[in-house]
Write an enzyme that holds these catalytic residues in place. Sequence first.
Site, PDB file in Angstrom:
ATOM      1  N   ASP A  13     -14.818  44.939  62.855  1.00 13.84           N
ATOM      2  CA  ASP A  13     -16.264  44.968  62.621  1.00 13.84           C
ATOM      3  C   ASP A  13     -16.918  46.243  63.160  1.00 13.84           C
ATOM      4  OD1 ASP A  13     -15.521  43.900  65.173  1.00 13.84           O
ATOM      5  OD2 ASP A  13     -17.552  43.144  65.480  1.00 13.84           O
TER       6      ASP A  13
ATOM      7  N   GLU B  76     -15.828  41.834  67.681  1.00 21.29           N
ATOM      8  CA  GLU B  76     -15.906  42.505  68.995  1.00 21.29           C
ATOM      9  C   GLU B  76     -17.333  42.931  69.299  1.00 21.29           C
ATOM     10  OE1 GLU B  76     -16.138  45.634  71.999  1.00 21.29           O
ATOM     11  OE2 GLU B  76     -16.662  45.855  69.895  1.00 21.29           O
TER      12      GLU B  76
HETATM   13  C1  LIG Z   1     -20.389  42.138  75.930  1.00 21.74           C
HETATM   14  S1  LIG Z   1     -19.857  42.082  74.328  1.00 21.74           S
HETATM   15  C2  LIG Z   1     -20.564  43.492  73.607  1.00 21.74           C
HETATM   16  C3  LIG Z   1     -19.668  44.656  73.619  1.00 21.74           C
HETATM   17  C4  LIG Z   1     -20.384  45.962  73.623  1.00 21.74           C
HETATM   18  N1  LIG Z   1     -19.413  47.008  73.568  1.00 21.74           N
HETATM   19  C5  LIG Z   1     -19.699  48.264  73.263  1.00 21.74           C
HETATM   20  C6  LIG Z   1     -18.593  49.261  73.336  1.00 21.74           C
HETATM   21  O1  LIG Z   1     -20.794  48.602  72.906  1.00 21.74           O
HETATM   22  C7  LIG Z   1     -21.219  46.108  74.886  1.00 21.74           C
HETATM   23  O2  LIG Z   1     -20.719  46.558  75.914  1.00 21.74           O
HETATM   24  O3  LIG Z   1     -22.397  45.740  74.859  1.00 21.74           O
HETATM   25 ZN   LIG Z   2     -15.649  49.299  69.577  1.00 27.13          ZN
HETATM   26 ZN   LIG Z   3     -18.973  49.299  69.359  1.00 26.02          ZN
END
Ligand SMILES: CSCC[C@H](NC(C)=O)C(=O)O
Ligand SMILES: [Zn+2]
Ligand SMILES: [Zn+2]
EC number: 3.5.1.14
Length: 396
Positions: free
Chosen positions: A78, A142
Amino acid sequence: MNSKDERVLNKFKQYLQIQTVHPNPNYEEAIKFLENYSKEFLLNFESFELVKDNPIGHIFIEGTEPNIPSILLNSHIDVVPADTNNWKFDPFSAKEEDNKIYARGTQDMKCVGIQHLESIGRLVESGFKFKRSIHITFVPGEEVGGHVGMEMLVKSGIIKKWNIGVAFDEGLANPSEKFTVFYGEKAPWWILFTAEGNVGHGSQFIENTAIQKIYSVMTKLTEFRNKQLEILKKDPNKTISDVHTLNITQIKAATPSEKSINVIPSKATLACDIRITPKKSMEEIQKLIDEICESCNVQYQFLQHTPINNLTDLESQWFKTFESSCKELGIEIEPQIFPAATDSRYLRQLGIPAIGFSPMNNTPILLHGNNEFLDRDIFLKGVHYFMKIFSDISKI
Ligand SMILES: CSCC[C@H](NC(C)=O)C(=O)O
Ligand SMILES: [Zn+2]
Ligand SMILES: [Zn+2]
């Protein structure tokens, strides 16, 4: 450009053109594409769903010693939405200009998904025999927390069954000549505070209103945020990964009729995104939350909770082998702690050493941003780096 490189570039562009974008990612088409691509290398591909409409793609290559720990190469299918108006090309056209391929997912992380498949495919094609079994996964969700993808793979016991010794997952681009590699990440805690309070007429001094309580929560959270920022600013050797971050991301309160400004609402909520550094204990944060709830008379619930946050041991045979492969390739790596969250956290929770590596140097960090791109030569070099890294690590 040789025909293999031409081919993999086309595959990369085709994958980028599939709209696996939230809120309605087209996983079906992506899975079909990955299945056909795997077939070209005669690789065994299956797909299965642990959550309805969220398929997981899985390639399995049995090693010559199938009982020793295997290697997992994980990528997510995704991508996050792109604001088309602020892009110079359609973010799903994968248009190339000056050797740069522009599309949502070029860096995050369709590049790595293709590189994993292509590098293993080329090794198999060349007759290379893996001592350790290889699992390549393509997971959904993800970008919205990993709950329908990697978290389910862990919870279902599948990851345990696969007996994984080491996992590779995403990293970040590095604008310098060096390559960043992640051996850990900050633990995301997303918290919703809810306050209930007295209601009444907006012309009065009503005590203990929901909004007043949320205001006190906000003050305490902001104090904590400022302290962390101060610690970071005071020491030039510190990076954002050495401190906790905290941001209030939502505040909600209103009576059912928003026009009724003179009515004090009974309920208010505040959501905040906390990222806990693995260099400090989580207890401090739990204490802060408990203290806020107690003193402000509010309730809380976790919207995202990471109770265990392990690091990958830089002295382990896995990391040492990765390091020496990079050395032999002549590339310099910089081990760091990821400032946000990836699916690696679910694997590290099980004690599996995960290495976050997206081989992109001399590249600005554009994940989730406008005009995300990757240079075609950097992408192609990544396939070669992974061929060496995976063949070396499978031998130990
Ligand atoms: C906690 S789940 C969301 C995942 C998201 N990852 C990135 C890399 O942006 C974040 O850290 O917000
Ligand atoms: Zn990523
Ligand atoms: Zn990302």
